[in-house]
Design a protein around this motif. Structure first.
Motif, mmCIF file in Angstrom:
data_model
loop_
_atom_site.group_PDB
_atom_site.id
_atom_site.type_symbol
_atom_site.label_atom_id
_atom_site.label_comp_id
_atom_site.label_asym_id
_atom_site.label_seq_id
_atom_site.Cartn_x
_atom_site.Cartn_y
_atom_site.Cartn_z
ATOM 1 N N HIS A 159 0.956 -34.368 -84.634
ATOM 2 C CA HIS A 159 1.464 -34.845 -83.359
ATOM 3 C C HIS A 159 0.747 -36.136 -82.951
ATOM 4 C CE1 HIS A 159 2.593 -30.526 -83.175
ATOM 5 N NE2 HIS A 159 3.670 -31.005 -82.565
ATOM 6 N N ASP A 160 -0.379 -36.470 -83.628
ATOM 7 C CA ASP A 160 -1.115 -37.699 -83.331
ATOM 8 C C ASP A 160 -0.407 -38.912 -83.938
ATOM 9 O OD1 ASP A 160 -3.082 -36.357 -81.963
ATOM 10 O OD2 ASP A 160 -4.421 -36.192 -83.707
ATOM 11 N N ARG A 161 -0.762 -40.069 -83.441
ATOM 12 C CA ARG A 161 -0.220 -41.305 -83.985
ATOM 13 C C ARG A 161 -0.823 -41.596 -85.356
ATOM 14 N NH1 ARG A 161 0.246 -41.628 -78.632
ATOM 15 N NH2 ARG A 161 1.951 -42.870 -77.716
ATOM 16 N N THR A 162 -0.119 -42.437 -86.110
ATOM 17 C CA THR A 162 -0.554 -42.764 -87.464
ATOM 18 C C THR A 162 -1.971 -43.312 -87.480
ATOM 19 O OG1 THR A 162 1.734 -43.312 -88.028
ATOM 20 C CG2 THR A 162 0.025 -44.073 -89.538
ATOM 21 N N ARG A 163 -2.274 -44.212 -86.553
ATOM 22 C CA ARG A 163 -3.606 -44.831 -86.550
ATOM 23 C C ARG A 163 -4.703 -43.801 -86.316
ATOM 24 N NH1 ARG A 163 -1.467 -46.694 -81.522
ATOM 25 N NH2 ARG A 163 -2.551 -45.781 -79.716
ATOM 26 N N ASP A 164 -4.393 -42.777 -85.502
ATOM 27 C CA ASP A 164 -5.401 -41.748 -85.233
ATOM 28 C C ASP A 164 -5.638 -40.881 -86.466
ATOM 29 O OD1 ASP A 164 -5.695 -42.594 -82.584
ATOM 30 O OD2 ASP A 164 -3.993 -41.372 -81.936
ATOM 31 N N ILE A 165 -4.578 -40.571 -87.191
ATOM 32 C CA ILE A 165 -4.720 -39.792 -88.425
ATOM 33 C C ILE A 165 -5.483 -40.599 -89.464
ATOM 34 C CG2 ILE A 165 -3.488 -38.640 -90.297
ATOM 35 C CD1 ILE A 165 -1.178 -38.141 -88.325
ATOM 36 N N TYR A 166 -5.132 -41.868 -89.593
ATOM 37 C CA TYR A 166 -5.809 -42.746 -90.543
ATOM 38 C C TYR A 166 -7.303 -42.848 -90.230
ATOM 39 C CZ TYR A 166 -7.249 -47.115 -92.805
ATOM 40 O OH TYR A 166 -7.914 -48.064 -93.528
ATOM 41 N N ASN A 167 -7.638 -43.038 -88.959
ATOM 42 C CA ASN A 167 -9.043 -43.139 -88.569
ATOM 43 C C ASN A 167 -9.800 -41.850 -88.853
ATOM 44 O OD1 ASN A 167 -8.719 -45.766 -87.708
ATOM 45 N ND2 ASN A 167 -8.431 -45.224 -85.560
ATOM 46 N N LEU A 168 -9.135 -40.715 -88.638
ATOM 47 C CA LEU A 168 -9.778 -39.435 -88.928
ATOM 48 C C LEU A 168 -10.070 -39.307 -90.420
ATOM 49 C CD1 LEU A 168 -10.709 -36.569 -88.151
ATOM 50 C CD2 LEU A 168 -8.341 -35.815 -88.483
ATOM 51 N N VAL A 169 -9.078 -39.620 -91.252
ATOM 52 C CA VAL A 169 -9.251 -39.477 -92.703
ATOM 53 C C VAL A 169 -10.405 -40.336 -93.194
ATOM 54 C CG1 VAL A 169 -8.198 -39.923 -94.951
ATOM 55 C CG2 VAL A 169 -6.852 -38.827 -93.140
ATOM 56 N N ARG A 170 -10.442 -41.602 -92.796
ATOM 57 C CA ARG A 170 -11.499 -42.485 -93.291
ATOM 58 C C ARG A 170 -12.840 -42.210 -92.626
ATOM 59 N NH1 ARG A 170 -11.770 -47.988 -90.761
ATOM 60 N NH2 ARG A 170 -10.820 -47.865 -88.696
ATOM 61 N N GLY A 171 -12.803 -41.517 -91.484
ATOM 62 C CA GLY A 171 -14.044 -41.203 -90.778
ATOM 63 C C GLY A 171 -14.752 -39.958 -91.274
ATOM 64 N N VAL A 172 -14.051 -39.116 -92.044
ATOM 65 C CA VAL A 172 -14.686 -37.872 -92.511
ATOM 66 C C VAL A 172 -14.558 -37.688 -94.020
ATOM 67 C CG1 VAL A 172 -14.372 -36.722 -90.294
ATOM 68 C CG2 VAL A 172 -12.619 -36.454 -92.062
ATOM 69 N N THR A 173 -14.198 -38.765 -94.738
ATOM 70 C CA THR A 173 -14.072 -38.657 -96.182
ATOM 71 C C THR A 173 -15.445 -38.511 -96.834
ATOM 72 O OG1 THR A 173 -12.965 -39.617 -98.109
ATOM 73 C CG2 THR A 173 -14.119 -41.154 -96.633
ATOM 74 N N ARG A 174 -15.497 -38.437 -98.158
ATOM 75 C CA ARG A 174 -16.768 -38.256 -98.864
ATOM 76 C C ARG A 174 -17.816 -39.261 -98.384
ATOM 77 N NH1 ARG A 174 -12.802 -38.288 -102.996
ATOM 78 N NH2 ARG A 174 -12.455 -36.244 -103.965
#
Length: 313
Positions: A220-235
């Protein structure tokens, strides 16, 4: 025994800093880390055992039996020895006053955010900065006291958070800046000129602790929020995740795909197509290209990714 320079750390970044100091600045007399058994009660992303530093450099390594340095043996160790300067790198706990008071010059560590301390105190600052979409990061080298991230600033330096950075590339930048700040501190210490600025006109704010569960993707979040989450918690962190037909999907790498194509015939979270093993997923305001992921189930077009954990009752 008297230890002139002590490094506190538990991570691969700690090992990098010890090697840098030892090879380029001055001898490290002692490394304080945690015993591997302590990991059973503490989550440490990027943990690295540091006992090998004794064989590699001849540095004494003390393995505490508690992350808070409050076990009886550790308390006795610090009470029975004397210390001059401490540097903390990758040590994600408060150091108790009983230990800090044993250091003649003090213990100095790092904390950063988009503003100036005491703004952005607390946990997981790199992760939070990326997740919130910040474009700059100010890394402070500050003197520890009994509180978390007090504005006792020795020096700071700023770097950019680009749209392409992940938490790992920001760790690289942090390491580069940390090395420069450590060199300044050691030079000032050798000259007897360590000066700490303790007054700040900024307001206090706090980053809450993040856990692996906070990496859940909400489509339900915007694309930019999902993208920021992915790159913020990756390896080296646990990664972002969602679910598909009862199976967990861990997303390690993704980026915005297209916001103009008409994808209204698909539901948010639906896999619209797959190319070269990469998923094209509909979002509320566009689409996301998931480049690297892990899932026990074979994912195909038409499946829907969701943030709702399956009911296994």
């Amino acid at each position: 025994m008297h230890y002139k320079l002590v490094v506190f750390g538990v991570k691969d970044t700690s090992a990098e800093i010890v090697s840098y100091i030892q090879n380029h600045l001055c001898p490290v007399d002692l490394v304080v880390t945690i015993h591997p058994e302590v990991l059973s009660k503490n989550q440490v992303s990027g943990y690295k055992g540091l006992s090998y530093l004794t064989d590699e450099y001849g540095i004494e390594v003390y393995e505490a039996r508690s992350y808070g340095l409050k076990d009886e043996a550790t308390a006795r160790f610090f009470a029975e020895n004397t210390f001059d300067l401490g540097i903390s790198m990758g040590w994600q706990r408060l150091i108790p006053p009983s230990v800090l008071d044993r250091f003649e010059t003090g213990v100095f560590g790092f904390h950063g955010n988009c503003g100036y301390l005491p703004f952005g105190r607390g946990r997981s600052p790199l992760n939070w900065s990326i997740i919130k979409g910040d474009s700059r990061f100010i890394l402070n080298m500050f003197q520890y006291d009994e509180k978390a991230d007090s504005p006792n600033v020795f020096a700071n330096e700023m770097c950019a958070i680009t749209p392409y950075d992940t938490v790992r590339t920001m760790q690289y930048k942090n390491m580069m800046v940390s090395k420069r700040l450590i060199a300044k501190l050691i030079e000032a210490h050798q000259e007897g000129k360590v000066r700490v600025r303790r007054e700040s006109r900024d307001f206090d704010s706090w980053y809450e602790k993040r856990t692996a569960a906070d990496g859940k993707i909400d489509f339900h979040d915007r694309t930019r929020d999902i993208y920021n989450l992915v790159r913020g918690v990756t390896r080296p962190f646990p990664g972002a995740f969602c679910f598909c037909e009862g199976s967990r999907v861990t997303v390690w790498s993704a980026h915005p795909f297209d916001e103009m194509l008409d994808f209204s015939m698909y539901a948010p979270g639906e896999i619209m197509d797959i190319f070269d093993g990469r998923l094209i997923v509909r979002t509320v305001d566009g689409s996301l290209l998931i480049e690297e992921y892990e899932c026990e189930k074979k994912l195909t077009a038409g499946m829907v990714l969701t943030g709702e954990e399956p009911d296994i009752r």
